[in-house]
Design a protein around this motif. Structure first.
Motif, PDB file in Angstrom:
ATOM      1  N   ARG A  25       0.690  -1.323  -0.011  1.00 22.79           N
ATOM      2  CA  ARG A  25       0.025  -0.216   0.151  1.00 22.79           C
ATOM      3  C   ARG A  25       0.956   1.196  -0.121  1.00 22.79           C
ATOM      4  O   ARG A  25       0.465   2.332  -0.680  1.00 22.79           O
ATOM      5  CB  ARG A  25      -0.939  -0.101   1.228  1.00 22.79           C
ATOM      6  CG  ARG A  25      -2.118  -0.829   1.223  1.00 22.79           C
ATOM      7  CD  ARG A  25      -3.075  -0.769   2.366  1.00 22.79           C
ATOM      8  NE  ARG A  25      -3.823  -2.103   2.108  1.00 22.79           N
ATOM      9  CZ  ARG A  25      -4.699  -2.346   3.360  1.00 22.79           C
ATOM     10  NH1 ARG A  25      -4.653  -1.306   4.317  1.00 22.79           N
ATOM     11  NH2 ARG A  25      -5.104  -3.506   3.488  1.00 22.79           N
ATOM     12  N   LEU A  41      -4.259   5.613   1.923  1.00 24.65           N
ATOM     13  CA  LEU A  41      -4.791   4.059   1.854  1.00 24.65           C
ATOM     14  C   LEU A  41      -4.819   3.450   3.030  1.00 24.65           C
ATOM     15  O   LEU A  41      -3.768   2.751   3.221  1.00 24.65           O
ATOM     16  CB  LEU A  41      -3.764   3.480   0.809  1.00 24.65           C
ATOM     17  CG  LEU A  41      -3.731   4.088  -0.761  1.00 24.65           C
ATOM     18  CD1 LEU A  41      -2.849   3.502  -1.366  1.00 24.65           C
ATOM     19  CD2 LEU A  41      -5.080   3.838  -1.286  1.00 24.65           C
ATOM     20  N   ALA A  57      -7.251  -1.577   1.886  1.00 23.93           N
ATOM     21  CA  ALA A  57      -6.729  -2.040   0.504  1.00 23.93           C
ATOM     22  C   ALA A  57      -7.453  -1.325  -0.462  1.00 23.93           C
ATOM     23  O   ALA A  57      -8.755  -1.134  -0.400  1.00 23.93           O
ATOM     24  CB  ALA A  57      -7.002  -3.515   0.469  1.00 23.93           C
TER      25      ALA A  57
END
Length: 167
Positions: A66, A144, A147
């Motif tokens: 991420r 983020l 996900a």
């Protein structure tokens, strides 16, 4: 007395681990367009894959994938804002192998397609030349905390709920 010595050793280990994690993160930052599987990052930091992934998430708040995704999207947004490069070139320069994957991921993260975001950024008033680059980058950094696939599923579920009359 013994516990203070143990704490000092533990603190030294934590600092050494953090330095190794920063080394891996710096490598990703320097070349976000490259593939960075956990196995490669773990080798850079001198840790096992599982330990590296867990320690990276604990230290930086995001799993390595991420984090890399956020850096790629951040770089793509800067290229969309600052250049006239075709979107396919931006996708390839920022590490995606296909325009479709880039577009879908970019839209999932930012909420807009690359071309729509480019139009919006160019229409927005403001002179960013006077603002330090680090501030502009931080302001445009994607968040983020989940996900992308979770975000996509959540958005679809919200849309279905609203269309069925749910609140």
């Amino acid at each position: 007395m013994r516990s203070s010595i143990d704490n000092k050793k533990s603190g030294d280990r934590d600092l050494k681990l953090l330095r190794r994690l920063l080394r891996a993160r710096d490598r990703m930052d320097a070349a976000p367009h490259e593939d960075w599987p956990v196995s490669r990052l773990a080798r850079v930091s001198g840790a096992s894959e599982a330990y590296f992934a867990r320690a990276f998430r604990d230290a930086f708040g995001l799993p390595p994938h991420r984090y890399l995704l956020a850096r790629r999207v951040e770089r793509a947004k800067a290229l969309l804002r600052d250049t006239d490069l075709p979107i396919i070139d931006i996708a390839l320069q920022t590490g995606w192998n296909s325009l479709g994957t880039f577009g879908r991921t970019f839209r999932d993260v930012t909420g807009e397609s690359p071309s729509a975001l480019r139009r919006q950024m160019r229409q927005a008033p403001g002179d960013l030349d006077q603002v330090p680059h680090c501030f502009v980058s931080a302001a445009h950094r994607p968040h983020l905390t989940m996900a992308v696939s979770e975000k996509r599923r959540r958005t679809k579920a919200d849309t279905l709920e609203l269309s069925n009359g749910g609140t």
